[in-house]
Write a protein that holds these residues in place. Sequence first.
Motif, PDB file in Angstrom:
ATOM      1  N   HIS A 403      36.732  39.914  40.773  1.00 31.75           N
ATOM      2  CA  HIS A 403      35.560  40.577  40.198  1.00 31.75           C
ATOM      3  C   HIS A 403      35.484  40.357  38.693  1.00 31.75           C
ATOM      4  O   HIS A 403      36.453  39.941  38.056  1.00 31.75           O
ATOM      5  CB  HIS A 403      35.574  42.074  40.516  1.00 31.75           C
ATOM      6  CG  HIS A 403      34.226  42.606  40.866  1.00 31.75           C
ATOM      7  ND1 HIS A 403      33.266  42.860  39.918  1.00 31.75           N
ATOM      8  CD2 HIS A 403      33.666  42.916  42.062  1.00 31.75           C
ATOM      9  CE1 HIS A 403      32.169  43.314  40.511  1.00 31.75           C
ATOM     10  NE2 HIS A 403      32.386  43.337  41.807  1.00 31.75           N
ATOM     11  N   TYR A 405      34.110  42.927  36.697  1.00 37.17           N
ATOM     12  CA  TYR A 405      34.167  44.251  36.083  1.00 37.17           C
ATOM     13  C   TYR A 405      35.493  44.933  36.410  1.00 37.17           C
ATOM     14  O   TYR A 405      35.704  45.380  37.552  1.00 37.17           O
ATOM     15  CB  TYR A 405      33.036  45.149  36.595  1.00 37.17           C
ATOM     16  CG  TYR A 405      31.651  44.568  36.499  1.00 37.17           C
ATOM     17  CD1 TYR A 405      31.185  43.985  35.319  1.00 37.17           C
ATOM     18  CD2 TYR A 405      30.785  44.621  37.587  1.00 37.17           C
ATOM     19  CE1 TYR A 405      29.898  43.473  35.230  1.00 37.17           C
ATOM     20  CE2 TYR A 405      29.497  44.121  37.509  1.00 37.17           C
ATOM     21  CZ  TYR A 405      29.057  43.535  36.332  1.00 37.17           C
ATOM     22  OH  TYR A 405      27.779  43.027  36.249  1.00 37.17           O
ATOM     23  N   VAL A 408      35.540  48.335  38.417  1.00 38.25           N
ATOM     24  CA  VAL A 408      35.427  48.564  39.856  1.00 38.25           C
ATOM     25  C   VAL A 408      36.656  49.288  40.397  1.00 38.25           C
ATOM     26  O   VAL A 408      36.569  49.996  41.415  1.00 38.25           O
ATOM     27  CB  VAL A 408      35.209  47.241  40.634  1.00 38.25           C
ATOM     28  CG1 VAL A 408      33.910  46.585  40.231  1.00 38.25           C
ATOM     29  CG2 VAL A 408      36.390  46.295  40.460  1.00 38.25           C
ATOM     30  N   LEU A 413      34.156  51.539  42.907  1.00 41.06           N
ATOM     31  CA  LEU A 413      32.795  51.074  43.174  1.00 41.06           C
ATOM     32  C   LEU A 413      32.684  50.205  44.430  1.00 41.06           C
ATOM     33  O   LEU A 413      31.726  49.474  44.598  1.00 41.06           O
ATOM     34  CB  LEU A 413      32.276  50.302  41.965  1.00 41.06           C
ATOM     35  CG  LEU A 413      32.206  51.112  40.659  1.00 41.06           C
ATOM     36  CD1 LEU A 413      31.690  50.245  39.525  1.00 41.06           C
ATOM     37  CD2 LEU A 413      31.325  52.343  40.842  1.00 41.06           C
ATOM     38  N   SER A 415      34.649  47.721  45.425  1.00 39.59           N
ATOM     39  CA  SER A 415      35.272  46.398  45.294  1.00 39.59           C
ATOM     40  C   SER A 415      36.566  46.551  44.508  1.00 39.59           C
ATOM     41  O   SER A 415      36.862  47.626  43.980  1.00 39.59           O
ATOM     42  CB  SER A 415      34.335  45.423  44.574  1.00 39.59           C
ATOM     43  OG  SER A 415      33.133  45.235  45.271  1.00 39.59           O
TER      44      SER A 415
END
Length: 594
Positions: A403, A405, A408, A413, A415
């Motif tokens: 990912h 971000y 997460v 979130l 993921s």
Amino acid sequence: MTLHFSPLRTLLLLGLCAWLSLLIGRSAAQGGSAAQAKAPIAHFTDIAAKAGLAAPVVFGGEKTKKYIIETTGTGVAIFDYDNDGWPDIFIVNGAKLEGFAPGQPPTNHLYHNNHDGTFTDVTEKAGLAHTGWGQGVCVGDYDNDGFADLYVTYYGKNILYHNNGNGTFADVSEKAGVAGNGKTWGTGCAFVDYDRDGKLDLMVANYVDYDSATALGPGERPSCMWKGVPVMCGPRGLPWSKNILYHNLGNGTFEDVTRKAKIDQTNGHYGFSVSAFDYDDDGWPDIYVACDSTASILYHNNHDGTFTDVAVISGAAFNDDGREQAGMGSTVADYDGDGKLDLFKTNFSDDTATLYHNNGDGTFDDKTFPAGFGLNTQYLGWGTMFLDVDNDGWPDLLLANGHVYPEVDSQHLGSNFREPKILYHNNGNGTFADISAGAGPGVTAESSSRGLAVGDLWNDGRMSAVISNMNAPPMLLVNDARNGNHWIALKTVGMSFSSSASQKYKSNRDGIGAKISAKVGGRILVDEVRSGSSYISNSDMRVHFGLGAASRVDWVEVRWPSGFVERFENLPVDSTHLLREGSGIPVNAAAHKP
């Protein structure tokens, strides 16, 4: 890297299709489940540390990514820089916003293959210890001297390294005219002889027009939010940057022909990976660019030095639902054995990857769900390559995920920042089965991965993978599973020669763009020699075919970039062969004049 969510109807359709894909995958895999338990199709282990690939890839913050420059990561290349017949490894490195202590900046790394399962870091000796916001890499012998050169993209000036032929490289970027203006953000690249003059040209994808001095922080705009959480901004809301095409003048320099070639007529895209392939089989290389958060680009070669973006009319711009996707990596192969080269693209999380089936009439159909790729929507895909992991004659697919971000994890979130790889096994009937769970710890290990390259590092027919990870050492995945299937690998060498007093043929030294067909029993296997592809990476350019139980190849046919077609016979299996232009049996050469 924001994602446009579909309407409710689309979400319901995705759910239904995912359920159907699960049934297809289970059905396809069910018959062989008992055999797999005894002998797995693939079992990958990570031997990077043992093999000597120890230097971490440094890229932005580890706990948070404040700006988009910290998220893209780097590419890798597998290539034989010293012509000893054994592929070596080059890994691009990055930087951090806060900089580094004097004498401690990270650099790119070149690892020499020791032929015994280990590698030696020869970066300093080779003259490749450069520091900066490194991005992608591609390989090609641009001056046709017989030694592979390197092009490395950056946020800033790009670098063309000329291979001196003695184990060292020289930075010739400014002299060659391919360094750029220092303000662009280069990502994917590929060497491609687009005008078929025997000299490799250079295609460079650019991402966003980014300025760190004016960059916005997380949450400062609506486009800087994801699932209600402030995250780094972009690419939507940031100005786009145009792709660049350089024409090789043959004297060690290049000319920027972006405008002349009409590459600049496609605007408003955030370019990532570059995959050159002759999708319409007309003998002229076309160029596909996977783009983040915007439609993909398919530059069709007009045979006159210009290109036309036909992605929309060909069906390769959007997914089957007509949506733009956040494309990252791309790879090309004839996955269903119909003789036409197909296209696969990785995308953002909460979406599927995309499989484009080549219909042979200049169009593509989205076969993502019928092929069994509708399930793994939780992952954010980057590097991807078709490779035949079990040498059964059907190209499989490996995906590297991670990912953008870090939030997460802390914000839960749906993921994870670090994610496992995915390995899809080709069932040989147009469908794939996800065999990741049983494919070994190298596949199931979680990391925030980016670039991926594959190749036969040991010259024994087993395809391995090198993966670049964010703020961690790279991975070197080796397949421990053995079977009795056969294989053949082909290295092309293009050259100038005369077949008659009036007829001349000339191809670039690497044979990049050559179409290779192999007749094996009742099948004809097809691929091309290719620079670039995956996610801003470059794989071993030797064409590898798994042969299954076949112990004989009837013939291998090469359509060279020059247009000359010839056939090679009596090539033993389970070995690599050097194919020189002009050394085979001509096949209707007059019909294939340049």
